[in-house]
Design an enzyme around this catalytic site. Structure first.
Site, PDB file in Angstrom:
ATOM      1  N   LEU A   1       1.137   6.926   2.797  1.00 61.40           N
ATOM      2  CA  LEU A   1       0.278   6.577   1.642  1.00 61.40           C
ATOM      3  C   LEU A   1      -0.110   5.066   2.079  1.00 61.40           C
ATOM      4  O   LEU A   1      -1.335   4.879   1.881  1.00 61.40           O
ATOM      5  CB  LEU A   1       1.056   6.565   0.509  1.00 61.40           C
ATOM      6  N   THR A   2       0.593   4.344   2.412  1.00 65.17           N
ATOM      7  CA  THR A   2       0.333   2.626   2.568  1.00 65.17           C
ATOM      8  C   THR A   2      -0.607   2.233   3.452  1.00 65.17           C
ATOM      9  O   THR A   2      -0.622   2.941   4.554  1.00 65.17           O
ATOM     10  CB  THR A   2       1.844   2.113   2.724  1.00 65.17           C
TER      11      THR A   2
ATOM     12  N   SER B   1      -3.577  -1.833   0.956  1.00 65.58           N
ATOM     13  CA  SER B   1      -3.277  -1.323  -0.186  1.00 65.58           C
ATOM     14  C   SER B   1      -1.569  -0.969  -0.096  1.00 65.58           C
ATOM     15  O   SER B   1      -1.294  -0.074   0.267  1.00 65.58           O
ATOM     16  CB  SER B   1      -4.016  -0.281  -0.582  1.00 65.58           C
ATOM     17  N   GLY B   2      -0.677  -1.654  -0.661  1.00 66.21           N
ATOM     18  CA  GLY B   2       0.588  -1.424  -0.665  1.00 66.21           C
ATOM     19  C   GLY B   2       1.117  -1.092  -2.084  1.00 66.21           C
ATOM     20  O   GLY B   2       1.146   0.218  -2.604  1.00 66.21           O
TER      21      GLY B   2
ATOM     22  N   PHE C   1       3.081   0.901   8.268  1.00 67.77           N
ATOM     23  CA  PHE C   1       4.283   1.017   8.039  1.00 67.77           C
ATOM     24  C   PHE C   1       4.718   2.468   7.909  1.00 67.77           C
ATOM     25  O   PHE C   1       5.573   2.882   6.944  1.00 67.77           O
ATOM     26  CB  PHE C   1       4.910   0.229   6.623  1.00 67.77           C
TER      27      PHE C   1
ATOM     28  N   GLY D   1      11.515  11.789  -6.007  1.00 72.57           N
ATOM     29  CA  GLY D   1      12.710  12.071  -5.220  1.00 72.57           C
ATOM     30  C   GLY D   1      12.793  11.090  -4.034  1.00 72.57           C
ATOM     31  O   GLY D   1      13.847  10.669  -3.910  1.00 72.57           O
TER      32      GLY D   1
ATOM     33  N   PHE E   1      44.211 -13.486  -3.072  1.00 70.87           N
ATOM     34  CA  PHE E   1      43.571 -14.518  -3.963  1.00 70.87           C
ATOM     35  C   PHE E   1      42.942 -13.871  -5.007  1.00 70.87           C
ATOM     36  O   PHE E   1      41.938 -12.897  -4.637  1.00 70.87           O
ATOM     37  CB  PHE E   1      42.716 -15.347  -3.181  1.00 70.87           C
TER      38      PHE E   1
ATOM     39  N   GLN F   1      29.895 -12.172   2.956  1.00 69.48           N
ATOM     40  CA  GLN F   1      30.518 -13.421   2.461  1.00 69.48           C
ATOM     41  C   GLN F   1      31.954 -13.168   2.697  1.00 69.48           C
ATOM     42  O   GLN F   1      32.813 -14.320   3.073  1.00 69.48           O
ATOM     43  CB  GLN F   1      30.240 -13.807   1.186  1.00 69.48           C
TER      44      GLN F   1
ATOM     45  N   GLU G   1       9.072   2.809  -0.881  1.00 67.92           N
ATOM     46  CA  GLU G   1       9.004   3.391  -1.999  1.00 67.92           C
ATOM     47  C   GLU G   1       8.678   3.117  -3.290  1.00 67.92           C
ATOM     48  O   GLU G   1       9.058   3.645  -4.354  1.00 67.92           O
ATOM     49  CB  GLU G   1      10.454   4.599  -2.112  1.00 67.92           C
TER      50      GLU G   1
END
Length: 381
Positions: free
Chosen positions: A125-126, A130-131, A156, A240, A277, A336, A363
């Site tokens: 689609l992309t 046009s994203g 992509f 979906g 802790f 972290q 998506e």
């Protein structure tokens, strides 16, 4: 409490996916990532369990399950490798689109090969320009007798260059969504080519390339649905797809939470395990709470999509946004808690950090998810 429990069948499919992941994905995922290996044989082995056609109908050769069962499978596989699970998810979306909207002839030619993953399908689609504004796509298909001549490019595209079939959204009519149709285009059709494999932050176990279409002659019989129905089909597929990518974030987050609990119980500082802790316990508590909240919403959204509920698109967008945002935060907190070791490739955390980062982009970006939810609330109000 039974209304919130998985059924015995759902637990069985979840356990099957977990065992497959433990045996065939988790032990190898770090190497796939480091060496950019596309694990085609492993993916094909998933198809032997029905995981290539989870919500393809039994008449179409699939296992005909619902979207919650699909989410359970994707979540389980993402515990080992979010990149590989997401790749299988995209194939499932394309196979379902073909099963749901393809003609009898089209399904006869392609569906059996997709169910076994002898052929793998991509969703296209992309485009470079046009994203998020997907309905502004420019790839054009011009009718010429019993064929379409297609020109344009898609950006992509997961599996591009490796996969055999591409469900491509093309412009056959007016500007905007009503002028868009969907064509099934084969890799080996004359005029189909691919860009270089993209150098990505994560998702190293799957190729991502540009799909280039230059005067490609596609039989009119390869139209999926009717002319002008492509955008609606694409958006239905994304309901979906958004659930599945959210489920991949859940699986990755669960893995990093489990790794963090084990690490902090083992890591000693100031004469005791850092898990003792309160600060550590508070972080783990927030991670677990955020994970369960996202999981609960995603499972509800999956049930709504299966039932074709009127608010299914809103709930799919809500669930995708929450699961992917929370998933990335949980993985970041896990890094972290691991300190400097979390930054090393010797530990899996940094791979999950890289792989989950893209989930809030693809998506439909999480900003677009907020647009979908907000607009629906305003219109209903």
């Amino acid at each position: 409490m039974n209304q919130f429990d998985l059924t015995d069948d759902q637990r069985e499919i979840q356990e099957l996916a977990r065992k497959f992941t433990a045996d065939r994905i988790t032990p190898f995922a770090a190497e796939w990532d480091e060496k950019h290996i596309f694990p085609r044989e492993t993916i094909k082995a998933a198809a032997e369990l029905g995981f290539a056609a989870i919500y393809v109908s039994e008449e179409g050769g699939g296992i005909g399950l619902g979207r919650l069962e699909a989410a359970l499978i994707m979540e389980a596989m993402a515990y080992g490798c979010p990149s590989t699970s997401a790749f299988i998810s995209i194939h499932n979306m394309a196979a379902w689109m073909l099963d749901r909207f393809g003609s009898t002839d089209l399904k006869a030619r392609y569906l059996a090969k997709l169910v076994t993953m002898d052929w793998i399908a991509s969703y296209a689609l992309t485009e470079p320009s046009s994203g998020s504004d997907a309905s502004a796509l420019k790839t054009r298909a011009v009718k010429d007798g019993d064929h379409y001549t297609v020109n344009g490019s898609k950006q992509f595209i997961s599996g591009a260059g490796e996969n055999e079939l591409y469900l491509v959204m093309v412009r056959t009519g007016e500007d905007g969504p009503k002028g868009i149709s969907c064509l099934a285009i084969e890799k080996d059709m004359a005029g189909v080519s691919f860009g270089a494999n993209e150098k990505k932050l994560g998702w190293h176990s799957q190729p991502t390339r540009q799909l280039i279409l230059e005067d490609v002659r596609v039989p009119a019989a390869n139209l999926v649905g009717g002319e002008g129905e492509g955008f609606r089909i694409a958006m239905m597929g994304l309901d979906g797809g958004r659930l599945n990518i959210g489920a991949c974030s859940l699986g990755g987050a669960q893995r990093c939470l489990d790794e963090s609990i084990a690490y902090t119980k083992d890591r000693q500082q100031f004469g005791q395990p850092i898990a003792e802790f309160q600060n550590t316990q508070f972080m783990l508590a927030d991670m677990a709470t955020d994970l369960e909240a996202a999981r609960a919403l995603l499972y509800v959204a999956a049930a709504k999509v299966t039932a074709n509920a009127p608010d299914k698109t809103r709930f799919a967008a809500m669930a995708k946004r929450l699961a992917t945002d929370n998933g990335s935060k949980i993985v970041n907190d896990a890094l972290q808690l691991h300190g400097g070791y979390g930054y090393l490739q010797d530990y899996p955390i940094e791979r999950f950090w890289r792989d989950l980062r893209v989930h809030s982009i693809l998506e439909g970006t999480n900003q677009v998810m907020r647009m979908i939810v907000g607009r629906d609330l305003v219109r209903q109000g």
